[in-house]
Design a protein around this motif. Structure first.
Motif, mmCIF file in Angstrom:
data_model
loop_
_atom_site.group_PDB
_atom_site.id
_atom_site.type_symbol
_atom_site.label_atom_id
_atom_site.label_comp_id
_atom_site.label_asym_id
_atom_site.label_seq_id
_atom_site.Cartn_x
_atom_site.Cartn_y
_atom_site.Cartn_z
ATOM 1 N N ASP A 142 0.810 -1.217 0.000
ATOM 2 C CA ASP A 142 0.000 0.000 0.000
ATOM 3 C C ASP A 142 0.844 1.268 0.000
ATOM 4 N N ASN A 143 2.061 1.181 0.509
ATOM 5 C CA ASN A 143 2.918 2.361 0.591
ATOM 6 C C ASN A 143 3.983 2.422 -0.493
ATOM 7 N N ALA A 144 4.136 1.346 -1.243
ATOM 8 C CA ALA A 144 5.269 1.225 -2.154
ATOM 9 C C ALA A 144 5.282 2.285 -3.245
ATOM 10 N N ALA A 145 4.152 2.538 -3.885
ATOM 11 C CA ALA A 145 4.116 3.486 -4.998
ATOM 12 C C ALA A 145 4.491 4.891 -4.541
ATOM 13 N N GLU A 146 3.954 5.306 -3.408
ATOM 14 C CA GLU A 146 4.250 6.646 -2.894
ATOM 15 C C GLU A 146 5.722 6.790 -2.540
ATOM 16 N N VAL A 147 6.265 5.789 -1.868
ATOM 17 C CA VAL A 147 7.678 5.856 -1.468
ATOM 18 C C VAL A 147 8.573 5.807 -2.704
ATOM 19 N N ALA A 148 8.243 4.962 -3.662
ATOM 20 C CA ALA A 148 9.051 4.851 -4.878
ATOM 21 C C ALA A 148 9.073 6.173 -5.644
ATOM 22 N N SER A 149 7.942 6.824 -5.745
ATOM 23 C CA SER A 149 7.883 8.114 -6.440
ATOM 24 C C SER A 149 8.750 9.155 -5.746
ATOM 25 N N LEU A 150 8.741 9.142 -4.422
ATOM 26 C CA LEU A 150 9.575 10.069 -3.664
ATOM 27 C C LEU A 150 11.051 9.767 -3.898
ATOM 28 N N LEU A 151 11.417 8.505 -3.920
ATOM 29 C CA LEU A 151 12.808 8.128 -4.158
ATOM 30 C C LEU A 151 13.277 8.600 -5.532
ATOM 31 N N VAL A 152 12.419 8.445 -6.524
ATOM 32 C CA VAL A 152 12.765 8.891 -7.877
ATOM 33 C C VAL A 152 12.946 10.405 -7.892
ATOM 34 N N ARG A 153 12.045 11.123 -7.227
ATOM 35 C CA ARG A 153 12.132 12.591 -7.194
ATOM 36 C C ARG A 153 13.418 13.045 -6.503
ATOM 37 N N LEU A 154 13.917 12.230 -5.588
ATOM 38 C CA LEU A 154 15.126 12.587 -4.846
ATOM 39 C C LEU A 154 16.407 12.116 -5.537
ATOM 40 N N GLY A 155 16.267 11.542 -6.731
ATOM 41 C CA GLY A 155 17.455 11.243 -7.524
ATOM 42 C C GLY A 155 17.884 9.798 -7.600
ATOM 43 N N VAL A 156 17.121 8.881 -7.016
ATOM 44 C CA VAL A 156 17.472 7.464 -7.100
ATOM 45 C C VAL A 156 17.294 6.982 -8.539
ATOM 46 N N SER A 157 18.269 6.227 -9.034
ATOM 47 C CA SER A 157 18.242 5.775 -10.426
ATOM 48 C C SER A 157 17.727 4.349 -10.598
ATOM 49 N N GLY A 158 17.744 3.579 -9.504
ATOM 50 C CA GLY A 158 17.303 2.193 -9.597
ATOM 51 C C GLY A 158 16.727 1.720 -8.278
ATOM 52 N N ILE A 159 15.711 0.855 -8.360
ATOM 53 C CA ILE A 159 15.031 0.371 -7.159
ATOM 54 C C ILE A 159 14.936 -1.152 -7.194
ATOM 55 N N LEU A 160 15.365 -1.778 -6.100
ATOM 56 C CA LEU A 160 15.140 -3.205 -5.899
ATOM 57 C C LEU A 160 13.876 -3.309 -5.054
ATOM 58 N N ASN A 161 12.797 -3.790 -5.663
ATOM 59 C CA ASN A 161 11.476 -3.731 -5.046
ATOM 60 C C ASN A 161 11.050 -5.078 -4.466
ATOM 61 N N PHE A 162 10.964 -5.140 -3.139
ATOM 62 C CA PHE A 162 10.476 -6.344 -2.467
ATOM 63 C C PHE A 162 8.985 -6.252 -2.149
ATOM 64 N N ALA A 163 8.373 -5.095 -2.390
ATOM 65 C CA ALA A 163 6.938 -4.952 -2.130
ATOM 66 C C ALA A 163 6.150 -5.743 -3.174
ATOM 67 N N PRO A 164 5.126 -6.478 -2.766
ATOM 68 C CA PRO A 164 4.368 -7.310 -3.715
ATOM 69 C C PRO A 164 3.395 -6.487 -4.561
ATOM 70 N N THR A 165 3.946 -5.582 -5.349
ATOM 71 C CA THR A 165 3.134 -4.740 -6.219
ATOM 72 C C THR A 165 3.993 -4.270 -7.384
ATOM 73 N N THR A 166 3.345 -3.925 -8.484
ATOM 74 C CA THR A 166 4.061 -3.435 -9.660
ATOM 75 C C THR A 166 4.209 -1.924 -9.582
ATOM 76 N N LEU A 167 5.431 -1.452 -9.688
ATOM 77 C CA LEU A 167 5.696 -0.017 -9.637
ATOM 78 C C LEU A 167 5.594 0.577 -11.035
ATOM 79 N N ARG A 168 4.929 1.707 -11.146
ATOM 80 C CA ARG A 168 4.817 2.408 -12.426
ATOM 81 C C ARG A 168 5.661 3.676 -12.332
ATOM 82 N N LEU A 169 6.856 3.571 -12.891
ATOM 83 C CA LEU A 169 7.833 4.645 -12.792
ATOM 84 C C LEU A 169 8.321 5.031 -14.181
#
Length: 217
Positions: A164-191
């Protein structure tokens, strides 16, 4: 050990299955080095990762790595070359978001530094974990994530938060300059396409394992 090859020598395209095998070769080559074994060959390396010698030779030849007939491959040379291609020839700064049971285990894992990954910070919302130190990394309040990452942007992030929190956190990470994410959350990220994402769904992997056992494959 030879000097790392330049980025221009790194192949532009390697099929994803081959990338996965290269990572396995890399792991086993380190074990060979620790056992003070200096050379190997396609048959021995293939046996260690359960693939055929022709597949090993094809994967390694794609890197421009040529073994010597009757001698095989230099373990050190293969570690250098595969490490360069996989990005382990440089230091990658990584942050972890989510320090539950899985995040705790990741912080305690000692294999990251050997592969060029440095866990620089960890974040959680649990007051019981905030302020603790796990694996040499202090767990910070998730409210501090934006401030900390703005000051020292990491290259990569590990996401181990509820779906439930993965998409919001991932978007924040991208905005802060992260170039790659290893995602253990059981959801598909749309980035954005420029962001590299590797999804690790443990439940799905268990399903694949159960299918393999049931079908006998």
């Amino acid at each position: 050990m030879s000097e790392p090859e330049s980025a221009k020598d790194v192949p532009a395209q390697i099929p994803q299955p081959a990338v996965g095998r290269l990572s396995l070769y890399f792991r086993e080559l380190y074990r060979l080095r620790e056992a003070e074994i200096t050379t190997t060959n396609s048959k021995e390396l293939g046996k260690l990762v359960n693939v055929s010698p022709p597949v090993v030779r094809r994967d390694l030849s794609a890197l421009g790595t040529i073994g010597q007939r009757g001698v095989g491959y230099s373990v050190d040379a293969l570690i250098d070359r595969i490490g360069q291609v996989l990005g382990s020839g440089q230091q990658w700064e990584v942050v972890l978001v989510g320090v539950g049971s899985l995040g705790d285990a990741l912080l305690r894992y000692r294999g990251f530094s050997r592969l060029g990954f440095k866990l620089t910070a960890a974040f959680d919302i649990d007051p019981g974990r905030i302020g603790s130190t796990i694996g040499g990394v202090e767990v910070l309040d998730a409210k501090e994530l934006e401030r900390v990452l703005t000051a020292t942007p990491p290259h990569l992030a590990i996401l181990a938060v509820p779906a439930d929190n993965a998409a919001e956190v991932a978007s924040l990470l991208v905005r802060l300059g992260v170039s790659g994410i290893l995602n253990f959350a059981p959801t598909t990220l749309r980035l954005p396409p420029r962001i590299a994402v590797v999804n690790v769904d443990l439940a799905s992997e268990l399903q694949r394992l159960a299918f393999a056992v049931q079908s006998g494959t």
